[in-house]
Motif scaffolding. Structure first.
Motif, PDB file in Angstrom:
ATOM      1  N   GLY A  25       0.833  -1.221   0.000  1.00 47.05           N
ATOM      2  CA  GLY A  25       0.000   0.000   0.000  1.00 47.05           C
ATOM      3  C   GLY A  25       0.855   1.254   0.000  1.00 47.05           C
ATOM      4  O   GLY A  25       0.613   2.197  -0.769  1.00 47.05           O
ATOM      5  N   ARG A  26       1.881   1.297   0.849  1.00 48.29           N
ATOM      6  CA  ARG A  26       2.723   2.505   0.913  1.00 48.29           C
ATOM      7  C   ARG A  26       3.555   2.669  -0.364  1.00 48.29           C
ATOM      8  O   ARG A  26       3.765   3.788  -0.845  1.00 48.29           O
ATOM      9  N   CYS A  27       4.029   1.541  -0.897  1.00 46.70           N
ATOM     10  CA  CYS A  27       4.797   1.640  -2.160  1.00 46.70           C
ATOM     11  C   CYS A  27       3.913   2.150  -3.296  1.00 46.70           C
ATOM     12  O   CYS A  27       4.372   2.912  -4.156  1.00 46.70           O
ATOM     13  N   VAL A  28       2.650   1.739  -3.312  1.00 44.79           N
ATOM     14  CA  VAL A  28       1.746   2.192  -4.373  1.00 44.79           C
ATOM     15  C   VAL A  28       1.583   3.715  -4.300  1.00 44.79           C
ATOM     16  O   VAL A  28       1.690   4.417  -5.317  1.00 44.79           O
ATOM     17  N   ASN A  47      -7.484   3.308   3.992  1.00 41.21           N
ATOM     18  CA  ASN A  47      -8.011   2.633   5.176  1.00 41.21           C
ATOM     19  C   ASN A  47      -6.945   1.702   5.716  1.00 41.21           C
ATOM     20  O   ASN A  47      -6.417   0.862   4.969  1.00 41.21           O
ATOM     21  N   GLU A  48      -6.607   1.863   6.958  1.00 32.11           N
ATOM     22  CA  GLU A  48      -5.531   1.084   7.577  1.00 32.11           C
ATOM     23  C   GLU A  48      -5.771   1.073   9.083  1.00 32.11           C
ATOM     24  O   GLU A  48      -6.024   2.130   9.665  1.00 32.11           O
ATOM     25  N   PRO A  49      -5.701  -0.125   9.718  1.00 35.84           N
ATOM     26  CA  PRO A  49      -5.979  -0.189  11.157  1.00 35.84           C
ATOM     27  C   PRO A  49      -5.059   0.679  12.017  1.00 35.84           C
ATOM     28  O   PRO A  49      -5.478   1.164  13.063  1.00 35.84           O
ATOM     29  N   ALA A  50      -3.812   0.911  11.589  1.00 31.91           N
ATOM     30  CA  ALA A  50      -2.855   1.646  12.432  1.00 31.91           C
ATOM     31  C   ALA A  50      -3.313   3.088  12.683  1.00 31.91           C
ATOM     32  O   ALA A  50      -4.091   3.650  11.903  1.00 31.91           O
ATOM     33  N   ASP A  51      -2.801   3.704  13.758  1.00 35.19           N
ATOM     34  CA  ASP A  51      -3.164   5.086  14.085  1.00 35.19           C
ATOM     35  C   ASP A  51      -2.483   6.069  13.121  1.00 35.19           C
ATOM     36  O   ASP A  51      -1.471   5.748  12.489  1.00 35.19           O
ATOM     37  N   LEU A  52      -3.035   7.272  13.064  1.00 31.90           N
ATOM     38  CA  LEU A  52      -2.579   8.254  12.075  1.00 31.90           C
ATOM     39  C   LEU A  52      -1.103   8.628  12.261  1.00 31.90           C
ATOM     40  O   LEU A  52      -0.364   8.755  11.278  1.00 31.90           O
ATOM     41  N   ALA A  53      -0.662   8.782  13.514  1.00 30.25           N
ATOM     42  CA  ALA A  53       0.738   9.191  13.747  1.00 30.25           C
ATOM     43  C   ALA A  53       1.699   8.148  13.153  1.00 30.25           C
ATOM     44  O   ALA A  53       2.718   8.496  12.545  1.00 30.25           O
ATOM     45  N   THR A  54       1.368   6.892  13.301  1.00 29.48           N
ATOM     46  CA  THR A  54       2.236   5.830  12.764  1.00 29.48           C
ATOM     47  C   THR A  54       2.168   5.809  11.243  1.00 29.48           C
ATOM     48  O   THR A  54       3.184   5.619  10.559  1.00 29.48           O
ATOM     49  N   ILE A  55       0.984   6.036  10.720  1.00 28.65           N
ATOM     50  CA  ILE A  55       0.826   6.086   9.258  1.00 28.65           C
ATOM     51  C   ILE A  55       1.686   7.212   8.669  1.00 28.65           C
ATOM     52  O   ILE A  55       2.400   7.021   7.686  1.00 28.65           O
ATOM     53  N   VAL A  56       1.652   8.373   9.311  1.00 22.01           N
ATOM     54  CA  VAL A  56       2.465   9.505   8.831  1.00 22.01           C
ATOM     55  C   VAL A  56       3.949   9.154   8.910  1.00 22.01           C
ATOM     56  O   VAL A  56       4.712   9.352   7.964  1.00 22.01           O
ATOM     57  N   HIS A  57       4.356   8.577  10.039  1.00 23.94           N
ATOM     58  CA  HIS A  57       5.773   8.244  10.242  1.00 23.94           C
ATOM     59  C   HIS A  57       6.265   7.255   9.177  1.00 23.94           C
ATOM     60  O   HIS A  57       7.320   7.450   8.567  1.00 23.94           O
ATOM     61  N   LEU A  58       5.468   6.198   8.942  1.00 22.21           N
ATOM     62  CA  LEU A  58       5.906   5.177   7.978  1.00 22.21           C
ATOM     63  C   LEU A  58       5.742   5.634   6.526  1.00 22.21           C
ATOM     64  O   LEU A  58       6.294   5.029   5.624  1.00 22.21           O
ATOM     65  N   THR A  59       5.003   6.703   6.331  1.00 24.52           N
ATOM     66  CA  THR A  59       4.960   7.284   4.987  1.00 24.52           C
ATOM     67  C   THR A  59       6.235   8.090   4.744  1.00 24.52           C
ATOM     68  O   THR A  59       6.824   8.030   3.668  1.00 24.52           O
ATOM     69  N   LYS A  60       6.670   8.814   5.782  1.00 24.94           N
ATOM     70  CA  LYS A  60       7.875   9.648   5.644  1.00 24.94           C
ATOM     71  C   LYS A  60       9.147   8.819   5.547  1.00 24.94           C
ATOM     72  O   LYS A  60      10.029   9.120   4.743  1.00 24.94           O
ATOM     73  N   TYR A  61       9.262   7.800   6.412  1.00 27.87           N
ATOM     74  CA  TYR A  61      10.535   7.078   6.557  1.00 27.87           C
ATOM     75  C   TYR A  61      10.362   5.623   6.159  1.00 27.87           C
ATOM     76  O   TYR A  61       9.389   4.985   6.561  1.00 27.87           O
ATOM     77  N   ASP A  62      11.314   5.114   5.390  1.00 30.05           N
ATOM     78  CA  ASP A  62      11.205   3.735   4.925  1.00 30.05           C
ATOM     79  C   ASP A  62      12.610   3.116   4.874  1.00 30.05           C
ATOM     80  O   ASP A  62      13.491   3.628   4.172  1.00 30.05           O
ATOM     81  N   GLU A 329       8.588  -5.408  -4.074  1.00 28.94           N
ATOM     82  CA  GLU A 329       7.681  -4.352  -3.615  1.00 28.94           C
ATOM     83  C   GLU A 329       7.459  -3.292  -4.697  1.00 28.94           C
ATOM     84  O   GLU A 329       6.337  -2.999  -5.085  1.00 28.94           O
ATOM     85  N   TRP A 330       8.567  -2.721  -5.151  1.00 25.69           N
ATOM     86  CA  TRP A 330       8.457  -1.529  -5.999  1.00 25.69           C
ATOM     87  C   TRP A 330       7.925  -1.859  -7.388  1.00 25.69           C
ATOM     88  O   TRP A 330       7.068  -1.147  -7.942  1.00 25.69           O
ATOM     89  N   ALA A 331       8.437  -2.942  -7.982  1.00 21.33           N
ATOM     90  CA  ALA A 331       7.958  -3.316  -9.313  1.00 21.33           C
ATOM     91  C   ALA A 331       6.463  -3.626  -9.259  1.00 21.33           C
ATOM     92  O   ALA A 331       5.685  -3.169 -10.104  1.00 21.33           O
ATOM     93  N   TYR A 332       6.079  -4.362  -8.226  1.00 19.16           N
ATOM     94  CA  TYR A 332       4.669  -4.758  -8.128  1.00 19.16           C
ATOM     95  C   TYR A 332       3.764  -3.539  -7.930  1.00 19.16           C
ATOM     96  O   TYR A 332       2.697  -3.432  -8.542  1.00 19.16           O
ATOM     97  N   ALA A 333       4.216  -2.606  -7.080  1.00 19.85           N
ATOM     98  CA  ALA A 333       3.425  -1.385  -6.859  1.00 19.85           C
ATOM     99  C   ALA A 333       3.249  -0.628  -8.179  1.00 19.85           C
ATOM    100  O   ALA A 333       2.163  -0.121  -8.492  1.00 19.85           O
TER     101      ALA A 333
END
Ligand SMILES: NC(=O)c1ccc[n+]([C@@H]2O[C@H](COP(=O)([O-])OP(=O)(O)OC[C@H]3O[C@@H](n4cnc5c(N)ncnc54)[C@H](OP(=O)(O)O)[C@@H]3O)[C@@H](O)[C@H]2O)c1
Length: 348
Positions: A25-28, A47-62, A329-333
Motif C-alpha cells: 500500500g505505501r509503495c503504491v 483505510n488502515e488499522p494503524a493510528d494516524l501518527a504511525t501512518i504519517v511516520h511510515l509514509t515519511k521514513y522507509d 515491492e516496488w515493481a509490483y506497486a
C-alpha cells in the motif's frame, strides 16, 4: 529522486483508495508520486488499522526505499502530501467502509486479507467503482500481468487482480522462451525476501508451520501458488509447471530461478539474445536484461517486473536455466498503477 506535481490544467481524473497501508500500500502511494500517473490519478482515501501518527511516520521514513521525497504531515482525519489531502480511516471490516463519500473510482486492495470475489464485492457495495487486488484472487478474479494478458480486462468488470509479484516477474520470461523455443515444462524456485507474515523471533503461524520460524535466521521454504498462477496467465502452459519458494533474510528484492525444457537444443547465446530483444522491444519497461555482475541490492527500487541476469543463464541440451531479479515491492506497486490506469481508461 523527484516527485511529480500536478499542473493546474491537468487535474487528476481518477480517485483511488488504498485498503491496507502496509508494504505494498505505501509503495503504491509513493510510486504514484514518482510517476507520470500523478497527472491522471490521485489517492484520496486510505483505510488502515494503524493510528494516524504511525501512518504519517511510515509514509515519511522507509528502511528499504529511503525517505519519501515530499512534504508529509498529519491533518484532521488524514494525511497531507505536498498539500494533497488524503482521508484516513481505520476500519477492520469491509462493511464499515464508506467509499461513496470519497467518490472512489478504484480501490487498491492491499491488506492481504481478502482473495474471494464475494467478499471483495463489499468494496463495490460500499461505493467503490472497481477493486484491484494485490494478490491472486479466487478463480473468477482475472489475474492481470502487464505485457502478457492485460487485453483480457474490460471496462465493465469491477474486480480484478494484479496477480503476484512472482507471476509478474516470471511470466514475461516464460512467454518469450515459449514463443521462441516452445516450452515443454518447467520448474521455478523463488528466492524471496522476508515479508510481514513472518515473525522476527519464532512465533505461532496458523497455516504454515515453517513460517513459525524467525525470518532473520533461516532460509525458509514456504507455500506458493506460482505454478498454478503461470497456468492462469498463460493458459497454453497450464499444468506444465512446478514451483517452490524460499524466504531469505533480506528486506527487499527477490530472485527466481527458472528451469524449462524446450523443444530442441539451444545455446546460452540464443536464449540471451531472445530475452534481450524482447526487453528492448514489446516488453520494454516490463522485462529487463542485464549483463552486469550485480547483486540483489542493485535492483532495489527498480520498477521493471523482472530483470534477466544474462551472465547466469545456463543451458544443457534442451534444458534452459535462467536467473531473474525483481524488486518484489516496488515493481509490483508500479504494475498495480499500470493495471488500474489501463483499466480506468478502458472503454468497452
Ligand atoms: N510485500 C511484497 O513483496 C508483496 C508483493 C506483491 C504482493 N504482495 C501481497 O500484497 C498483500 C499485502 O502484502 P504486504 O507485504 O503489503 O503486507 P503488510 O506489510 O502486512 O501490509 C498489510 C497491511 O494491511 C493492514 N490490514 C490488516 N487487516 C486489515 C483490514 N482488515 N483492513 C485494512 N487493512 C488491514 C495491515 O495492518 P496490521 O499490520 O495491523 O495487520 C498492514 O498494515 C499480500 O496479499 C501480499 O501477498 C506483497
Amino acid at each position: 529522486m523527484t516527485v511529480s506535481a500536478v499542473s493546474d490544467d491537468s487535474a487528476p481524473v481518477f480517485r483511488l483508495a488504498i485498503n491496507g497501508y502496509g508494504r505494498i500500500g505505501r509503495c503504491v502511494l509513493r510510486a504514484l508520486y514518482e510517476s507520470e500517473y500523478r497527472q491522471q490519478m490521485q489517492v484520496v482515501a486510505i483505510n488502515e488499522p494503524a493510528d494516524l501518527a504511525t501512518i504519517v511516520h511510515l509514509t515519511k521514513y522507509d528502511s528499504t526505499h529511503g525517505r519519501f521525497p515530499a512534504t508529509i504531515a498529519a491533518v484532521e482525519q488524514g494525511l497531507s502530501i505536498n498539500g494533497d489531502r488524503i482521508a484516513v480511516s481505520h476500519c477492520t471490516k469491509l462493511a464499515d467502509l464508506d467509499w461513496s463519500q470519497h467518490r472512489i473510482d478504484a480501490v487498491l486492495e492491499c491488506s492481504g486479507h481478502y482473495d474471494d470475489i464475494d467478499t471483495l464485492q463489499q468494496h463495490i457495495q460500499r461505493g467503490a467503482g472497481k477493486v484491484l487486488l494485490s494478490q491472486p484472487g479466487n478463480t473468477p478474479i482475472k489475474p492481470i500481468v502487464c505485457g502478457i494478458n492485460e487485453h483480457i480486462l474490460s471496462a465493465d468488470e469491477t474486480i480484478a487482480s494484479a496477480a503476484s509479484c512472482t507471476s509478474n516477474g516470471i511470466a514475461p520470461v516464460i512467454a518469450v522462451l515459449h514463443q521462441v523455443f516452445s516450452v515443454q515444462s518447467g520448474v521455478i524456485t523463488t528466492i524471496h525476501s522476508a515479508m510481514n507474515d513472518q515473525p522476527v523471533i519464532d512465533a505461532y503461524h496458523h497455516t504454515d508451520l515453517r513460517k513459525t520460524r524467525a525470518a532473520g535466521q533461516s532460509i525458509i521454504p514456504v507455500e506458493t501458488g506460482l505454478a498454478a498462477g503461470v497456468g492462469r496467465i498463460i493458459p497454453e502452459l497450464d499444468g506444465r509447471f512446478q514451483a517452490r519458494a524460499l524466504r531469505v533474510p533480506t528486506l527487499n528484492v527477490s530472485a527466481m530461478e527458472l528451469t524449462v525444457t524446450v523443444a530442441s537444443p539451444v545455446s546460452v547465446e540464443t536464449v540471451n539474445n531472445a530475452l534481450r530483444e524482447a526487453s528492448e522491444g514489446d516488453l520494454i519497461d516490463i522485462l529487463g536484461y542485464s549483463e552486469e555482475p550485480l547483486a540483489s541490492c542493485d535492483f532495489n527500487h527498480d520498477p521493471r517486473s523482472g530483470i534477466v541476469d544474462a551472465g547466469q543463464t545456463r543451458v544443457s541440451g534442451n534444458i534452459v536455466n535462467v536467473l531473474v531479479w525483481f524488486d518484489n515491492e516496488w515493481a509490483y506497486a508500479n504494475r498495480m498503477l499500470d493495471v488500474v490506469s489501463l483499466w480506468l481508461n478502458t472503454k468497452n
